[in-house]
Design a protein around this motif. Structure first.
Motif, PDB file in Angstrom:
ATOM      1  N   LEU A 104       0.744  -1.168  -0.048  1.00 57.92           N
ATOM      2  CA  LEU A 104      -0.097   0.069   0.108  1.00 57.92           C
ATOM      3  C   LEU A 104       0.804   1.297   0.242  1.00 57.92           C
TER       4      LEU A 104
ATOM      5  N   VAL B  68       2.097   0.472  -4.645  1.00 59.29           N
ATOM      6  CA  VAL B  68       0.908   1.296  -5.306  1.00 59.29           C
ATOM      7  C   VAL B  68       1.223   2.693  -5.565  1.00 59.29           C
TER       8      VAL B  68
ATOM      9  N   SER C 167      -7.099   1.243  -3.015  1.00 55.48           N
ATOM     10  CA  SER C 167      -6.533  -0.213  -2.989  1.00 55.48           C
ATOM     11  C   SER C 167      -6.590  -1.001  -1.715  1.00 55.48           C
TER      12      SER C 167
END
Length: 235
Positions: free
Chosen positions: A128, A132, A174
């Protein structure tokens, strides 16, 4: 963002399966030769690891479940490229985890602290907070490189500012998807209820990345891997 509660096994292993292969790809394809021949770049890379680890300590606690913090992964990707950005982010997370492990031992015995370390939040945090935003920055760089409008400001602000702003929202989305797929109800509920925090982080994240990208590109263009004078200054 970082997890404050240890992930369940499904979240841990899915994050590991997503993040570890891409990290190995980054290690395999990183331009190590360019790094080894430049001591300045080595020092900047080491400083980036320490700076990220320190900045990620500046967390906003969300009900003891997740923590929001400055990322600066967009400008890290702009300076070092996608491969080294993933490596730097992973090293910063490991350094942060090792720093926090002795602090936990003051509140619990070493066996409990090590057991918690075994089911670490690092794979989830890597996906994360590193994978990402770094991958998103690389996609934005790819798009900007193909625009017909050639101007350095499309690089400074198009990638550094607006790209970093959108990365905050992408991380929130996400996280919701990852928690929903793995059935992590507590993480999912708190992320959904406090999604506005990701929105609040967009401007400061964009400003910090855009400012650092501008300073680095103007003063040290040779150290910014993704900047191209022949493209952005072409008439």
């Amino acid at each position: 963002m970082n997890l404050l509660l240890p992930p369940d096994s499904a979240l841990f292993w899915l994050s590991t399966l997503l993040g570890l292969p891409l990290l190995l790809v980054a290690i395999r394809h990183a331009p190590w030769q360019q790094l080894l021949v430049s001591q300045t770049r080595q020092h900047i890379m080491f400083a980036a690891v320490l700076a990220l680890a320190f900045l990620w300590l500046l967390q906003v606690d969300v009900r003891g479940t997740i923590a929001i913090h400055p990322l600066l992964m967009t400008v890290t990707t702009m300076v070092f490229g996608w491969s080294f950005a993933l490596i730097i982010g992973a090293c910063a997370l490991v350094a942060l985890e090792l720093y926090q492990l002795p602090l936990r031992s003051f509140h619990m015995d070493w066996d409990m602290a090590l057991a918690q370390f075994e089911l670490s939040t690092v794979p989830v945090d890597f996906c994360l907070s590193v994978l990402v935003p770094a991958s998103w920055a690389w996609c934005v760089l790819w798009l900007v490189d193909r625009w017909k409008f050639k101007n350095p400001f499309t690089y400074f602000w198009g990638v550094g500012f607006f790209g970093a702003m959108l990365s905050c929202l992408l991380i929130g989305v996400s996280a919701i998807l990852l928690f929903a797929i793995t059935g992590s109800e507590i993480h999912l509920k708190n992320t959904q209820e406090h999604f506005f925090v990701f929105i609040l982080m967009t401007f400061p994240e964009g400003f910090a990345n855009g400012l650092i990208a501008t300073v680095m590109t103007v003063l040290y263009p040779d150290l910014v891997k993704t900047y191209r004078d022949d493209w952005y200054l072409k008439n």
